[in-house]
Scaffold this motif. Structure first.
Motif, PDB file in Angstrom:
ATOM      1  N   LEU A 112     -36.557  -4.071  -2.554  1.00 12.71           N
ATOM      2  CA  LEU A 112     -36.918  -5.399  -3.053  1.00 12.71           C
ATOM      3  C   LEU A 112     -37.331  -6.299  -1.891  1.00 12.71           C
ATOM      4  CD1 LEU A 112     -34.220  -6.032  -5.819  1.00 12.71           C
ATOM      5  CD2 LEU A 112     -36.586  -5.253  -6.079  1.00 12.71           C
ATOM      6  N   GLY A 113     -36.615  -6.194  -0.763  1.00  9.63           N
ATOM      7  CA  GLY A 113     -36.943  -7.023   0.401  1.00  9.63           C
ATOM      8  C   GLY A 113     -38.363  -6.776   0.866  1.00  9.63           C
ATOM      9  N   ALA A 114     -38.723  -5.506   1.030  1.00  8.70           N
ATOM     10  CA  ALA A 114     -40.073  -5.168   1.501  1.00  8.70           C
ATOM     11  C   ALA A 114     -41.119  -5.685   0.515  1.00  8.70           C
ATOM     12  CB  ALA A 114     -40.199  -3.657   1.672  1.00  8.70           C
ATOM     13  N   TRP A 115     -40.879  -5.485  -0.773  1.00  7.61           N
ATOM     14  CA  TRP A 115     -41.866  -5.914  -1.767  1.00  7.61           C
ATOM     15  C   TRP A 115     -42.012  -7.428  -1.814  1.00  7.61           C
ATOM     16  CZ3 TRP A 115     -40.416  -1.906  -6.145  1.00  7.61           C
ATOM     17  CH2 TRP A 115     -41.140  -0.733  -5.914  1.00  7.61           C
ATOM     18  N   PHE A 116     -40.867  -8.143  -1.788  1.00  2.00           N
ATOM     19  CA  PHE A 116     -40.955  -9.609  -1.794  1.00  2.00           C
ATOM     20  C   PHE A 116     -41.703 -10.101  -0.554  1.00  2.00           C
ATOM     21  CE2 PHE A 116     -37.363 -10.015  -4.963  1.00  2.00           C
ATOM     22  CZ  PHE A 116     -38.086 -10.749  -5.884  1.00  2.00           C
ATOM     23  N   GLU A 117     -41.526  -9.398   0.569  1.00  4.20           N
ATOM     24  CA  GLU A 117     -42.259  -9.784   1.784  1.00  4.20           C
ATOM     25  C   GLU A 117     -43.741  -9.440   1.680  1.00  4.20           C
ATOM     26  OE1 GLU A 117     -40.335  -7.802   5.055  1.00  4.20           O
ATOM     27  OE2 GLU A 117     -38.747  -9.292   5.228  1.00  4.20           O
ATOM     28  N   GLY A 118     -44.091  -8.637   0.673  1.00  6.97           N
ATOM     29  CA  GLY A 118     -45.494  -8.275   0.479  1.00  6.97           C
ATOM     30  C   GLY A 118     -45.894  -6.971   1.155  1.00  6.97           C
ATOM     31  N   HIS A 119     -44.913  -6.175   1.633  1.00  9.13           N
ATOM     32  CA  HIS A 119     -45.218  -4.885   2.249  1.00  9.13           C
ATOM     33  C   HIS A 119     -45.107  -3.775   1.218  1.00  9.13           C
ATOM     34  CE1 HIS A 119     -45.007  -6.717   6.193  1.00  9.13           C
ATOM     35  NE2 HIS A 119     -43.826  -7.220   5.897  1.00  9.13           N
ATOM     36  N   PRO A 120     -46.022  -2.801   1.288  1.00  9.73           N
ATOM     37  CA  PRO A 120     -45.826  -1.611   0.454  1.00  9.73           C
ATOM     38  C   PRO A 120     -44.680  -0.795   1.035  1.00  9.73           C
ATOM     39  CG  PRO A 120     -47.667  -1.252   1.939  1.00  9.73           C
ATOM     40  CD  PRO A 120     -47.203  -2.671   2.163  1.00  9.73           C
ATOM     41  N   GLN A 135     -45.038 -12.183  -4.470  1.00 12.10           N
ATOM     42  CA  GLN A 135     -44.586 -12.321  -3.093  1.00 12.10           C
ATOM     43  C   GLN A 135     -43.696 -13.551  -2.960  1.00 12.10           C
ATOM     44  OE1 GLN A 135     -47.842 -11.361  -0.520  1.00 12.10           O
ATOM     45  NE2 GLN A 135     -46.806 -12.289   1.222  1.00 12.10           N
ATOM     46  N   SER A 136     -42.595 -13.419  -2.266  1.00 13.78           N
ATOM     47  CA  SER A 136     -41.749 -14.567  -1.981  1.00 13.78           C
ATOM     48  C   SER A 136     -41.071 -14.292  -0.651  1.00 13.78           C
ATOM     49  CB  SER A 136     -40.717 -14.760  -3.090  1.00 13.78           C
ATOM     50  OG  SER A 136     -39.817 -15.761  -2.707  1.00 13.78           O
ATOM     51  N   ARG A 137     -41.737 -14.733   0.424  1.00 14.51           N
ATOM     52  CA  ARG A 137     -41.307 -14.319   1.761  1.00 14.51           C
ATOM     53  C   ARG A 137     -39.874 -14.687   2.074  1.00 14.51           C
ATOM     54  NH1 ARG A 137     -43.666 -12.426   5.326  1.00 14.51           N
ATOM     55  NH2 ARG A 137     -42.610 -13.692   6.884  1.00 14.51           N
ATOM     56  N   GLN A 138     -39.451 -15.894   1.626  1.00 14.69           N
ATOM     57  CA  GLN A 138     -38.086 -16.324   1.962  1.00 14.69           C
ATOM     58  C   GLN A 138     -37.062 -15.356   1.380  1.00 14.69           C
ATOM     59  OE1 GLN A 138     -37.142 -18.216   4.317  1.00 14.69           O
ATOM     60  NE2 GLN A 138     -39.340 -18.503   4.598  1.00 14.69           N
ATOM     61  N   ILE A 139     -37.236 -15.037   0.096  1.00 12.76           N
ATOM     62  CA  ILE A 139     -36.310 -14.104  -0.558  1.00 12.76           C
ATOM     63  C   ILE A 139     -36.382 -12.746   0.123  1.00 12.76           C
ATOM     64  CG2 ILE A 139     -35.781 -12.907  -2.718  1.00 12.76           C
ATOM     65  CD1 ILE A 139     -36.868 -15.302  -4.231  1.00 12.76           C
ATOM     66  N   GLY A 140     -37.617 -12.319   0.450  1.00 11.88           N
ATOM     67  CA  GLY A 140     -37.808 -11.018   1.083  1.00 11.88           C
ATOM     68  C   GLY A 140     -37.080 -10.917   2.410  1.00 11.88           C
ATOM     69  N   LEU A 141     -37.209 -11.957   3.222  1.00 15.15           N
ATOM     70  CA  LEU A 141     -36.565 -11.943   4.541  1.00 15.15           C
ATOM     71  C   LEU A 141     -35.046 -11.887   4.405  1.00 15.15           C
ATOM     72  CD1 LEU A 141     -38.832 -14.518   6.413  1.00 15.15           C
ATOM     73  CD2 LEU A 141     -38.566 -12.090   6.986  1.00 15.15           C
TER      74      LEU A 141
END
Ligand code: HEM
Ligand code: HEM
Length: 184
Positions: A112-120, A135-141
Motif C-alpha cells: 500500500l505504501g509503494a502504491w500510495f507513493e505512486g510507485h509500481p 496517489q497520496s504521498r503523505q499516506i504512502g510515506l
C-alpha cells in the motif's frame, strides 16, 4: 532390548506445516537482508533496482505463503504441546499469532505504501504491478516508514521466538523444537 528413545513417537507438525514454517524462515531472513533503506530517492534509484525488486519478490512470497499457511493452520490443528506452565503456553500462543499478524501486516503496509507513493511494485519475474490506488504521498510515506519499522519488529520477535525454541530444547529438554523438525 534397548529402552525406547525418549523422542520416539513425538507428535510433530505435519510435513506441510514444517515446510511452510522453514520456507517462511528462509524468505523472511532473505527479505530482511535485501531491504533497501534511506530516502525514497535512494530506495527507487536505479542502483538499488535489483536489491529492491528481489526484496519485493521475497516479501510478496512471504505474504502468499502466509495466507496459505494460516488457512492450513485453521484446518489442521498443531500437535499437542508438552507439559508447561499455563503462562508459558499462553505466551507461546500470543507470540505465534503476533508473528502471523506481522507476516501479513509487513507486506501489506509495503504494498500500500509503494502504491500510495505512486510507485509500481517491481517484482523481478512478475514484472511491474502498477498502482491502482489514488496517489497520496503523505499516506504512502507514512506506510513505507511503518513497514520498515514492523519489519524490524518481526525480525526481533522471530529472534526471541528462536531463542525460546532453543531454551525449550536445551534447558527444559522437552519436545517443542523436535515437533518442528522432520522425523529422522
Ligand atoms: C516479510 C517480508 C518483509 C520484510 C521482513 C521487510 C523488511 C523491510 C525493512 C526492515 C525495511 C527497511 C529498511 C531500512 O530502512 O533499512 C524495508 C523497506 C522496504 N520494503 Fe520491505 N520487507 C518485507 C516485505 C516487503 C514487500 C512485500 C514489499 C513490496 C512492496 C517491500 C518493499 C519495501 C520497500 C519499497 C522498502 C523501502 C521503504 C521506503 O520507501 O522507505 N517489502 N523492508
Ligand atoms: C523468521 C523466522 C521465524 C518465523 C517468522 C517463525 C514463525 C513461527 C510461527 C508463526 C509458528 C507458529 C506455528 C503454529 O502453531 O501455527 C512457529 C512455530 C515454531 N517455530 Fe518458528 N519461526 C521462525 C524461526 C524459527 C527458528 C529459527 C526456530 C528454531 C530455532 C523456530 C522454531 C519453531 C518451533 C519449535 C515451533 C513450534 C512451537 C510450538 O509448537 O509451540 N522458528 N514459528
Amino acid at each position: 532390548m534397548p529402552a525406547p528413545h525418549p523422542m520416539n513417537g513425538v507428535e510433530r507438525y505435519s510435513a506441510t506445516a514444517q515446510l511452510l514454517h522453514w520456507m517462511t524462515v528462509f524468505l523472511v531472513v532473505a527479505a530482511y537482508i535485501t531491504s533497501v533503506g534511506g530516502s525514497e530517492t535512494r530506495v527507487y534509484s536505479s542502483a538499488n533496482d535489483v536489491s529492491r525488486s528481489l526484496h519485493e519478490l521475497l516479501g510478496i512470497s512471504v505474504f502468499a505463503l502466509t495466507l496459505l499457511r494460516v488457512c492450513w493452520r485453521l484446518i489442521f490443528p498443531p500437535p499437542k504441546s508438552p507439559e508447561m506452565p499455563a503462562w508459558m503456553e499462553l505466551g507461546a500462543r500470543f507470540g505465534h499469532w503476533t508473528i502471523y499478524a506481522l507476516l501479513v501486516l509487513v507486506p501489506v503496509t509495503a504494498i500500500l505504501g509503494a502504491w500510495f507513493e505512486g510507485h509500481p511494485l517491481t517484482v523481478l519475474v512478475l514484472g511491474n504491478i502498477q498502482p491502482w490506488l489514488p496517489q497520496s504521498r503523505q499516506i504512502g510515506l507514512v506506510l513505507a516508514n511503518i513497514h520498515g519499522w514492523l519489519g524490524d519488529v518481526l525480525i526481533w520477535l522471530a529472534g526471541i521466538h528462536a531463542a525460546a525454541a532453543l531454551y525449550h530444547h536445551f534447558w527444559r529438554r522437552d519436545t517443542v523444537l523436535i515437533s518442528m523438525l522432520p522425523d529422522r
